[in-house]
Scaffold this motif. Structure first.
Motif, short mmCIF file in Angstrom:
data_model
loop_
_atom_site.label_atom_id
_atom_site.label_comp_id
_atom_site.label_asym_id
_atom_site.label_seq_id
_atom_site.Cartn_x
_atom_site.Cartn_y
_atom_site.Cartn_z
N VAL A 71 0.86 -1.19 0.00
CA VAL A 71 0.00 0.00 0.00
C VAL A 71 0.90 1.24 0.00
O VAL A 71 1.78 1.37 0.85
N GLN A 72 0.67 2.13 -0.95
CA GLN A 72 1.47 3.34 -1.04
C GLN A 72 1.21 4.25 0.17
O GLN A 72 0.11 4.31 0.72
N PRO A 73 2.25 4.96 0.62
CA PRO A 73 2.04 5.86 1.78
C PRO A 73 1.08 7.01 1.49
O PRO A 73 0.53 7.62 2.41
N SER A 74 0.89 7.33 0.20
CA SER A 74 -0.01 8.45 -0.13
C SER A 74 -1.47 8.06 -0.03
O SER A 74 -2.34 8.92 -0.13
N ILE A 75 -1.76 6.80 0.17
CA ILE A 75 -3.14 6.37 0.30
C ILE A 75 -3.55 6.51 1.75
O ILE A 75 -2.94 5.93 2.65
N THR A 76 -4.59 7.31 1.97
CA THR A 76 -5.12 7.55 3.32
C THR A 76 -6.54 7.01 3.40
O THR A 76 -7.08 6.48 2.43
N ARG A 77 -7.10 7.17 4.54
CA ARG A 77 -8.46 6.66 4.71
C ARG A 77 -9.48 7.51 3.98
O ARG A 77 -10.61 7.07 3.76
N THR A 78 -9.11 8.73 3.62
CA THR A 78 -10.02 9.59 2.86
C THR A 78 -9.68 9.63 1.38
O THR A 78 -10.33 10.35 0.63
N GLY A 79 -8.68 8.89 0.94
CA GLY A 79 -8.30 8.92 -0.48
C GLY A 79 -6.82 9.15 -0.65
O GLY A 79 -6.03 9.10 0.30
N LYS A 80 -6.42 9.41 -1.84
CA LYS A 80 -5.02 9.63 -2.16
C LYS A 80 -4.65 11.07 -1.89
O LYS A 80 -5.36 12.01 -2.26
N TYR A 81 -3.49 11.24 -1.23
CA TYR A 81 -3.00 12.56 -0.90
C TYR A 81 -1.88 12.91 -1.86
O TYR A 81 -0.91 12.16 -2.02
N GLU A 82 -2.02 14.08 -2.49
CA GLU A 82 -1.01 14.56 -3.42
C GLU A 82 -0.60 15.96 -3.02
O GLU A 82 -1.47 16.83 -2.82
#
Length: 251
Positions: A71-82
């Motif tokens: 699982v990529q670290p940018s994936i959060t519980r609310t979606g992908k963080y960029e």
């Protein structure tokens, strides 16, 4: 009457049922318990019930791939963080439809009054044609009310002192022989500066209005003043019986 005599009295049939004549089943009934949730006493409160069970059996077919995916670290519980990023690329081709003004076409000298605070600076110019027919008075027609002196319009005036010439009255050059003497003034009445004594006027008797004859002082009896003066008790001797009682007739 039924039954034999018991001593001096004979038993009789009771009017209603007597509890002592009936037998009870004895202590064969038990009180409901206060533990557990089955057959609990209805008059007692129940405590929370917790059930302990064994482990759940594994499913026949496993639908989870397990921890084999990263699982990529940018994936959060609310979606992908960029994070915000800027793209470096060439300028896009824009279709030129009209010529826009450049920076030199704007005057930035007058922009300081919109950005910084400055004192009012009225501009001097010609009078507008629409106001030429309006004959209003100019600024030089009005006068500003003074703020110095006794007669001020809207401010408080300080005490003012005026310098004038010396009066000739009671002066060193006044001729006192020309002043009036005591006989020149009239006599002042005593009632002006002291209390006045009561005055009575003697005149004729006024005519009484009306033709009716009024009673004189001799018509009144001043001896019977029981209305305004206390009076001692005055008993009266007379008949006790009624005047309408028939007298005793003797033969």
């Amino acid at each position: 009457m039924d039954g034999a005599w018991v001593g001096t009295w004979r038993p009789h049939r009771p009017r209603g049922p007597i509890a002592a004549q009936f037998t009870s089943p004895g202590p064969k009934y038990s009180i409901p318990g206060t533990t557990g949730y089955l057959a609990h006493s209805p008059i007692k409160t129940k405590a929370p019930v917790c059930i302990f069970r064994g482990d759940k059996h594994p499913m026949a077919e496993n639908c989870s791939p397990g921890p084999r995916y990263y699982v990529q670290p940018s994936i959060t519980r609310t979606g992908k963080y960029e994070a915000p990023a800027q793209y470096i690329c060439g300028r896009p081709n824009v279709k030129m439809t009209k010529i826009t003004p450049g920076p030199s076409d704007y005057s930035t000298d007058k922009a300081s009054k919109h950005v910084y605070k400055c004192s009012p600076s009225p501009s001097m110019g010609f009078r507008h044609k629409a106001v030429a027919a309006n004959q209003t008075p100019g600024p030089n027609v009005y006068t500003v009310p003074k703020v110095v002196g006794p007669n001020t319009a809207y401010t408080h005036a300080s005490p003012c002192y005026s310098m004038k010439w010396k009066s000739k009255h009671n002066g060193f050059a006044e001729d006192l022989s020309k002043t009036p003497g005591p006989a020149a003034f009239p006599r002042v009445e005593l009632e002006v500066y002291k209390k006045r004594a009561p005055e009575y006027t003697m005149g004729t008797k006024s005519r009484i209005r009306g033709d009716s004859v009024k009673p004189g002082p001799a018509d009144y009896s001043v001896g019977k003043v029981t209305l305004i003066r206390p009076q001692a008790p005055a008993p009266t001797f007379g008949l006790r019986h009624s005047v309408y009682t028939t007298n005793l007739i003797t033969a």
